[in-house]
Design an enzyme around this catalytic site. Structure first.
Site, PDB file in Angstrom:
ATOM      1  N   GLY A 253     -78.944  13.940 -42.558  1.00 57.87           N
ATOM      2  CA  GLY A 253     -77.709  13.459 -42.164  1.00 57.87           C
ATOM      3  C   GLY A 253     -76.346  14.120 -41.800  1.00 57.87           C
ATOM      4  O   GLY A 253     -75.274  13.295 -41.542  1.00 57.87           O
TER       5      GLY A 253
ATOM      6  N   PRO B 181     -82.579  17.825 -43.498  1.00 52.67           N
ATOM      7  CA  PRO B 181     -81.947  17.988 -42.428  1.00 52.67           C
ATOM      8  C   PRO B 181     -82.552  18.253 -41.062  1.00 52.67           C
ATOM      9  O   PRO B 181     -83.534  18.539 -40.831  1.00 52.67           O
ATOM     10  CB  PRO B 181     -80.914  19.282 -42.628  1.00 52.67           C
ATOM     11  CG  PRO B 181     -81.926  20.074 -43.304  1.00 52.67           C
ATOM     12  CD  PRO B 181     -82.901  19.257 -44.287  1.00 52.67           C
ATOM     13  N   GLY B 182     -81.984  17.699 -40.054  1.00 55.27           N
ATOM     14  CA  GLY B 182     -82.355  17.488 -38.560  1.00 55.27           C
ATOM     15  C   GLY B 182     -81.482  17.969 -37.701  1.00 55.27           C
ATOM     16  O   GLY B 182     -81.467  19.113 -37.182  1.00 55.27           O
ATOM     17  N   ARG B 183     -80.366  17.113 -37.691  1.00 55.74           N
ATOM     18  CA  ARG B 183     -79.510  17.314 -36.528  1.00 55.74           C
ATOM     19  C   ARG B 183     -78.791  18.924 -36.811  1.00 55.74           C
ATOM     20  O   ARG B 183     -78.485  19.522 -36.191  1.00 55.74           O
ATOM     21  CB  ARG B 183     -78.325  16.503 -36.459  1.00 55.74           C
ATOM     22  CG  ARG B 183     -77.311  16.601 -35.330  1.00 55.74           C
ATOM     23  CD  ARG B 183     -76.264  15.548 -35.979  1.00 55.74           C
ATOM     24  NE  ARG B 183     -76.575  14.060 -35.976  1.00 55.74           N
ATOM     25  CZ  ARG B 183     -76.925  13.196 -35.265  1.00 55.74           C
ATOM     26  NH1 ARG B 183     -76.590  13.280 -33.807  1.00 55.74           N
ATOM     27  NH2 ARG B 183     -77.274  12.315 -35.345  1.00 55.74           N
TER      28      ARG B 183
ATOM     29  N   ARG C 231     -77.796   9.449 -25.912  1.00 51.22           N
ATOM     30  CA  ARG C 231     -76.943   9.141 -26.919  1.00 51.22           C
ATOM     31  C   ARG C 231     -75.467   8.693 -26.355  1.00 51.22           C
ATOM     32  O   ARG C 231     -75.111   7.896 -27.283  1.00 51.22           O
ATOM     33  CB  ARG C 231     -76.574  10.493 -27.726  1.00 51.22           C
ATOM     34  CG  ARG C 231     -77.915  10.802 -28.410  1.00 51.22           C
ATOM     35  CD  ARG C 231     -77.575  12.136 -29.414  1.00 51.22           C
ATOM     36  NE  ARG C 231     -76.588  11.872 -30.701  1.00 51.22           N
ATOM     37  CZ  ARG C 231     -75.389  11.900 -30.773  1.00 51.22           C
ATOM     38  NH1 ARG C 231     -74.876  12.700 -29.654  1.00 51.22           N
ATOM     39  NH2 ARG C 231     -74.758  11.476 -31.920  1.00 51.22           N
TER      40      ARG C 231
ATOM     41  N   CYS D  71     -80.515   4.422 -12.109  1.00 47.07           N
ATOM     42  CA  CYS D  71     -79.825   3.411 -11.504  1.00 47.07           C
ATOM     43  C   CYS D  71     -79.208   2.449 -12.533  1.00 47.07           C
ATOM     44  O   CYS D  71     -79.659   1.245 -12.797  1.00 47.07           O
ATOM     45  CB  CYS D  71     -80.868   2.890 -10.655  1.00 47.07           C
ATOM     46  SG  CYS D  71     -81.799   3.581  -9.534  1.00 47.07           S
ATOM     47  N   GLU D  72     -78.363   2.876 -13.226  1.00 48.72           N
ATOM     48  CA  GLU D  72     -77.477   1.950 -14.058  1.00 48.72           C
ATOM     49  C   GLU D  72     -76.103   2.442 -14.117  1.00 48.72           C
ATOM     50  O   GLU D  72     -75.823   3.828 -14.077  1.00 48.72           O
ATOM     51  CB  GLU D  72     -78.119   2.204 -15.389  1.00 48.72           C
ATOM     52  CG  GLU D  72     -79.327   2.100 -15.893  1.00 48.72           C
ATOM     53  CD  GLU D  72     -79.504   0.576 -16.671  1.00 48.72           C
ATOM     54  OE1 GLU D  72     -78.789   0.406 -17.170  1.00 48.72           O
ATOM     55  OE2 GLU D  72     -80.586   0.496 -16.540  1.00 48.72           O
TER      56      GLU D  72
ATOM     57  N   TYR E 281     -81.889  15.112 -31.011  1.00 51.66           N
ATOM     58  CA  TYR E 281     -81.933  13.610 -30.031  1.00 51.66           C
ATOM     59  C   TYR E 281     -81.553  13.619 -28.869  1.00 51.66           C
ATOM     60  O   TYR E 281     -80.902  12.569 -28.331  1.00 51.66           O
ATOM     61  CB  TYR E 281     -80.949  12.820 -31.135  1.00 51.66           C
ATOM     62  CG  TYR E 281     -81.407  12.685 -32.566  1.00 51.66           C
ATOM     63  CD1 TYR E 281     -82.393  12.246 -33.006  1.00 51.66           C
ATOM     64  CD2 TYR E 281     -80.488  13.388 -33.496  1.00 51.66           C
ATOM     65  CE1 TYR E 281     -82.736  12.149 -34.562  1.00 51.66           C
ATOM     66  CE2 TYR E 281     -80.673  13.387 -35.072  1.00 51.66           C
ATOM     67  CZ  TYR E 281     -81.783  12.844 -35.280  1.00 51.66           C
ATOM     68  OH  TYR E 281     -82.268  12.995 -36.789  1.00 51.66           O
TER      69      TYR E 281
HETATM   70  C1  LIG Z   1     -83.378  10.902 -39.276  1.00 56.38           C
HETATM   71  C2  LIG Z   1     -83.624  11.341 -40.625  1.00 56.38           C
HETATM   72  C3  LIG Z   1     -83.439  12.492 -41.085  1.00 56.38           C
HETATM   73  C4  LIG Z   1     -82.459  13.452 -40.583  1.00 56.38           C
HETATM   74  O1  LIG Z   1     -81.391  13.154 -40.225  1.00 56.38           O
HETATM   75  P1  LIG Z   1     -80.239  14.140 -39.515  1.00 56.38           P
HETATM   76  O2  LIG Z   1     -79.126  13.212 -39.353  1.00 56.38           O
HETATM   77  O3  LIG Z   1     -81.047  14.316 -38.215  1.00 56.38           O
HETATM   78  O4  LIG Z   1     -80.061  15.338 -40.548  1.00 56.38           O
HETATM   79  C5  LIG Z   1     -83.695  12.735 -42.551  1.00 56.38           C
HETATM   80  N1  LIG Z   1     -84.320  11.946 -43.287  1.00 56.38           N
HETATM   81  C6  LIG Z   1     -84.983  10.663 -42.961  1.00 56.38           C
HETATM   82  C7  LIG Z   1     -85.655   9.963 -43.694  1.00 56.38           C
HETATM   83  C8  LIG Z   1     -84.500  10.092 -41.619  1.00 56.38           C
HETATM   84  O5  LIG Z   1     -84.589   9.174 -41.176  1.00 56.38           O
END
Ligand SMILES: *Cc1c(COP(=O)(O)O)cnc(C)c1O
Length: 429
Positions: free
Chosen positions: A249, A287-289, A326, A357-358, A387
């Site tokens: 997150g 972490p992802g983002r 997004r 087309c939006e 994302y």
């Molecule tokens: C989406 C998600 C993440 C990663 O979230 P980011 O905002 O991209 O860091 C981590 N854990 C869970 C369970 C998620 O659903």
């Protein structure tokens, strides 16, 4: 008006002597000429640096990359090679991770509505943990156990229970997940969380190893993370389980003026909160983002510049909501610039739109661009590494763009552009 804030670009982006941009030692115009547009251009060393920062902040095997942010075989392999585990949220994400050569025991399975098939495949393959989200899922795990399903290790799957800590993250409501009114997890406040712990502890079908929370995505406030960590630590300490997973997150800056904590600061906030409350479990994060977002830019070609006097100017590029939904989903902002003049003043305000087309197909509602922008120019939007590719679609039967990893002067095509044949592959007529 203001030029592009260069700190939004990836670590190894450089403005060359002629004003044009390069990434990882590769000129952006040459990448576009070689691979076409739109193209997702990733700075590979930037990806590795963020993985390394996360491992330095939390420790080996304590960082789980959330693959839904951006997943292809090259990314799965890169994250795994840098010492991260992988969080997958569907059978499909698990299949890609396994196809990349990542062992199942480096993958954790998420999802608020995992199918019986997804559970069976993941457990048979030998995933590290199943993060259980509901009583119905516990029922499914009981039934699978009764039918003889065993984890690759021969016993019950190790599970972690997802808890909804009742902490509201300051982010868009579609990506806030920690509040009581959430589809995710076992509610802490109403007693479901402790009921789930008791049930899992008594169950033969699961081996309870920890608890988990994830309060939302693109969170900028360190205090939201500290609060969730405190609530979870309070809950977890008396349980004395081996694992505490504090989710992902961490936000990133997308536009001028935004500022997010870095990964090391995030680590300090979470680990200090856990230490203060006497957590002895292994603490890990997902972490992802924060790993992938600012590693990439999307490079487009400008197709039309429509000036409607007294109304507005529309600049249209050869992609749009199919490669970056997004702005449509969350009203997210992006900066934009011309790679031929990366630090030029941006005196024109225009709506940057795609080719779908939006009318809602917008990439930037109030884009700042150089006034001499012309049809045929390359145009880039930074911070599209998370994302974007993963949430893409084939709307209007647009073929999805390729993904290029640039490093040390080499551009490597890791996902090719889709073809019309790809669009027809599943169509039986
Ligand atoms: C989406 C998600 C993440 C990663 O979230 P980011 O905002 O991209 O860091 C981590 N854990 C869970 C369970 C998620 O659903």
């Amino acid at each position: 008006m203001s030029a592009l804030p260069l700190h939004l670009l990836s670590d190894n982006a450089r403005v060359e002597a002629d004003g044009s941009l390069s990434v990882g030692g590769c000129r952006v115009d040459e990448i576009a000429a070689e691979f076409g547009t739109p193209v997702f251009l990733y700075d590979e060393a930037h990806l590795r640096a963020r993985c390394q920062e996360a491992v330095a902040a939390f420790g080996h095997q304590k960082v789980v990359y959330a693959t839904k942010a951006f997943l292809c075989k090259a990314m799965a392999k890169l994250a795994y090679d840098e010492g991260l585990l992988l969080d997958v949220a569907s059978g499909g994400e698990l299949a890609v991770a396994l196809a990349a050569g990542v062992p199942a025991n480096a993958c954790t399975l998420h999802g608020n509505n995992k199918s019986v098939t997804e559970l069976r495949e993941a457990i048979t393959a030998g995933v590290r943990h199943v993060i259980v989200d509901s009583f119905d899922e516990l029922d499914r795990l009981d039934a699978l156990w009764a039918h003889g399903l065993r984890h690759a290790n021969g016993g019950a799957p190790k599970v972690v229970l997802r808890i909804t800590p009742g902490v509201s993250a300051h982010t868009h409501e579609f990506i806030a997940t920690g509040q009581d009114d959430s589809k995710f997890g076992f509610n802490l406040r109403n007693g479901d969380a402790i009921k789930a712990v008791d049930r899992a502890r008594r169950s033969d079908s699961v081996d309870l190893v920890g608890v988990h929370c994830h309060i939302g995505s693109n969170v900028f406030e360190a205090s939201s993370f500290a609060k969730a960590a405190e609530v979870m630590a309070d809950f977890a300490v008396p349980l004395d389980l081996p694992e505490l997973v504090l989710g992902g997150g961490l936000g990133v800056a997308y536009v001028e003026g935004e500022e997010a904590p870095n990964i090391a600061q995030w680590g300090n906030v979470l680990l200090d909160a856990c230490d203060a409350l006497g957590v002895r479990s292994k603490v890990s994060v997902e972490p992802g983002r924060a790993i992938v977002a600012s590693a990439a830019m999307t490079v487009y070609t400008v197709g039309t510049v429509k000036r409607i006097p007294g109304v507005r100017t529309f600049v249209s590029v050869d992609g749009g909501m199919s490669d970056n939904p997004r702005p449509v989903l969350y009203g997210s902002g992006y900066e934009s610039f011309l790679p031929r003049a990366a630090s030029a003043p941006r005196d024109l305000t225009a709506r940057l739109v795609g080719k779908h087309c939006e009318s809602g197909d917008v990439l930037s509602f109030e884009a700042k661009l150089p006034a001499d922008i012309a049809v045929g120019d390359l145009l880039a939007t930074p911070v599209t590494g998370a994302y974007g590719h993963s949430m893409g679609s084939n709307y209007n039967k647009i073929t999805r763009p390729p993904v290029v990893f640039a490093a040390d002067g080499n551009a490597r095509l890791v996902v090719r552009r889709e073809t019309y044949d790809d669009l027809l592959r599943t169509d039986l007529g």
